[in-house]
Design a protein around this motif. Structure first.
Motif, PDB file in Angstrom:
ATOM      1  N   ILE A 143       1.663  24.836 -24.068  1.00  0.00           N
ATOM      2  CA  ILE A 143       0.662  25.113 -25.091  1.00  0.00           C
ATOM      3  C   ILE A 143      -0.113  23.823 -25.375  1.00  0.00           C
ATOM      4  O   ILE A 143       0.450  22.731 -25.353  1.00  0.00           O
ATOM      5  N   TYR A 144      -1.406  23.979 -25.603  1.00  0.00           N
ATOM      6  CA  TYR A 144      -2.241  22.831 -25.972  1.00  0.00           C
ATOM      7  C   TYR A 144      -2.404  22.851 -27.484  1.00  0.00           C
ATOM      8  O   TYR A 144      -3.089  23.712 -28.033  1.00  0.00           O
ATOM      9  N   SER A 145      -1.760  21.901 -28.122  1.00  0.00           N
ATOM     10  CA  SER A 145      -1.577  21.947 -29.569  1.00  0.00           C
ATOM     11  C   SER A 145      -2.868  21.839 -30.363  1.00  0.00           C
ATOM     12  O   SER A 145      -2.930  22.265 -31.515  1.00  0.00           O
ATOM     13  N   GLN A 146      -3.902  21.250 -29.764  1.00  0.00           N
ATOM     14  CA  GLN A 146      -5.187  21.149 -30.454  1.00  0.00           C
ATOM     15  C   GLN A 146      -6.098  22.334 -30.126  1.00  0.00           C
ATOM     16  O   GLN A 146      -7.187  22.445 -30.666  1.00  0.00           O
ATOM     17  N   GLY A 147      -5.644  23.201 -29.241  1.00  0.00           N
ATOM     18  CA  GLY A 147      -6.329  24.453 -28.977  1.00  0.00           C
ATOM     19  C   GLY A 147      -7.516  24.375 -28.048  1.00  0.00           C
ATOM     20  O   GLY A 147      -8.091  25.409 -27.703  1.00  0.00           O
ATOM     21  N   THR A 148      -7.892  23.174 -27.613  1.00  0.00           N
ATOM     22  CA  THR A 148      -9.063  23.018 -26.765  1.00  0.00           C
ATOM     23  C   THR A 148      -9.027  21.645 -26.120  1.00  0.00           C
ATOM     24  O   THR A 148      -8.199  20.801 -26.469  1.00  0.00           O
ATOM     25  N   ARG A 149      -9.929  21.412 -25.178  1.00  0.00           N
ATOM     26  CA  ARG A 149     -10.054  20.081 -24.595  1.00  0.00           C
ATOM     27  C   ARG A 149     -10.646  19.121 -25.629  1.00  0.00           C
ATOM     28  O   ARG A 149     -11.604  19.454 -26.321  1.00  0.00           O
ATOM     29  N   VAL A 150     -10.055  17.946 -25.706  1.00  0.00           N
ATOM     30  CA  VAL A 150     -10.507  16.940 -26.665  1.00  0.00           C
ATOM     31  C   VAL A 150     -10.829  15.662 -25.902  1.00  0.00           C
ATOM     32  O   VAL A 150      -9.973  15.105 -25.210  1.00  0.00           O
ATOM     33  N   ALA A 151     -12.057  15.199 -25.990  1.00  0.00           N
ATOM     34  CA  ALA A 151     -12.489  14.016 -25.255  1.00  0.00           C
ATOM     35  C   ALA A 151     -11.785  12.765 -25.770  1.00  0.00           C
ATOM     36  O   ALA A 151     -11.400  12.691 -26.946  1.00  0.00           O
ATOM     37  N   PRO A 152     -11.592  11.754 -24.928  1.00  0.00           N
ATOM     38  CA  PRO A 152     -10.986  10.490 -25.372  1.00  0.00           C
ATOM     39  C   PRO A 152     -11.730   9.903 -26.569  1.00  0.00           C
ATOM     40  O   PRO A 152     -12.958   9.868 -26.598  1.00  0.00           O
ATOM     41  N   GLY A 153     -10.958   9.472 -27.562  1.00  0.00           N
ATOM     42  CA  GLY A 153     -11.545   8.864 -28.750  1.00  0.00           C
ATOM     43  C   GLY A 153     -11.945   9.839 -29.833  1.00  0.00           C
ATOM     44  O   GLY A 153     -12.303   9.429 -30.941  1.00  0.00           O
ATOM     45  N   VAL A 154     -11.886  11.143 -29.534  1.00  0.00           N
ATOM     46  CA  VAL A 154     -12.264  12.171 -30.513  1.00  0.00           C
ATOM     47  C   VAL A 154     -10.991  12.678 -31.202  1.00  0.00           C
ATOM     48  O   VAL A 154      -9.979  12.949 -30.547  1.00  0.00           O
ATOM     49  N   LYS A 155     -11.048  12.828 -32.525  1.00  0.00           N
ATOM     50  CA  LYS A 155      -9.915  13.344 -33.280  1.00  0.00           C
ATOM     51  C   LYS A 155     -10.079  14.849 -33.505  1.00  0.00           C
ATOM     52  O   LYS A 155     -11.176  15.315 -33.802  1.00  0.00           O
TER      53      LYS A 155
END
Length: 241
Positions: A146-158
């Motif tokens: 499972i991807y806990s943030q629910g989506t792709r998150v770019a480096p440096g982005v919270k």
């Protein structure tokens, strides 16, 4: 410019190869989930090989990938971390967007390996459906990713960690293996360019079952973000303050 052209050629052949592997393995995948897993593992290894010699981007898995019944809660930055995590475990399956069910061939393979489709547009119903589907599918065995943030998150982005991760952790009563990565430094969410370097996914020590919601979510986020920041710094990326 040359690196961009090399990246473009890699991407084109990667998707052509996806079609070829899907068609060649399809009869076996229809007969047995082992065939679907075999196809996905073989294709992932092919991508890693061609990625290295065509773009100069190498891959490395650190830590100890789990082989038993666990939940894997991972950082997600691009398509590359999906393949790297999946290929590192024997019988991975995903919590995935429901829309992917209807993708030609890809959706069928995802279902054959035991992935669980959810409707992210209706959060409460999605979590309930997720729990029911996972519970009913536990007899298949494997490692639930499972991807806990629910989506792709770019480096440096919270981005916040979703409560559905804890709901699954509590329901399954299994250890949770956090996974950190730096792949987004080299293989971004969007665009053609694939940068040379070393893309890493790192399996961290398991979080035992039984923690309460606040303790689990805090520990998961701290461990994944800290390790991911370390890996990205190793790759030469430093977030702007």
């Amino acid at each position: 410019m040359i690196q961009w052209l090399r990246s473009l050629v890699f991407i084109v052949q990667m998707y052509v190869a996806m079609l070829v592997y899907a068609i060649v393995f399809f009869p076996w995948a229809l007969i047995s989930p082992a065939g679907a897993h075999g196809a996905c593992h073989a294709y992932s290894r092919y991508v890693f090989r061609t990625l290295g010699w065509m773009t100069g981007l190498r891959t490395e898995v650190r830590g100890t990938p789990p082989t038993g019944e666990v939940m894997i809660a991972a950082k997600h930055q691009s398509f590359l971390d999906i393949m790297m995590i999946y290929n590192a475990v024997p019988r991975g399956k995903f919590i995935m967007k429901r829309e992917l069910m209807f993708a030609p061939l890809l959706g069928q393979y995802a279902l054959r390996i035991g992935s669980v489709p959810v409707n992210r547009g209706k959060r409460g119903a999605a979590i309930a459906k997720m729990l029911a589907d996972v519970k009913s599918g536990k007899q298949q065995g494997g490692q639930l990713i499972i991807y806990s943030q629910g989506t792709r998150v770019a480096p440096g982005v919270k981005a916040p960690y979703k409560v559905g991760t804890f709901a699954l952790y509590e329901q399954l009563g299994q250890p949770c293996v956090p996974v950190a990565t730096n792949v987004g430094v080299f293989w971004p969410r969007h665009g053609i360019l694939r940068k040379p370097g070393l893309a890493v996914v790192e399996f961290l020590p398991p979080i035992p079952p039984g923690l309460d919601r606040e303790s689990f979510m805090a520990r998961l986020e701290t461990e994944v973000e800290t390790a991911s920041d370390r890996l990205m710094a190793e790759a030469g990326f430093h977030a702007r303050s």
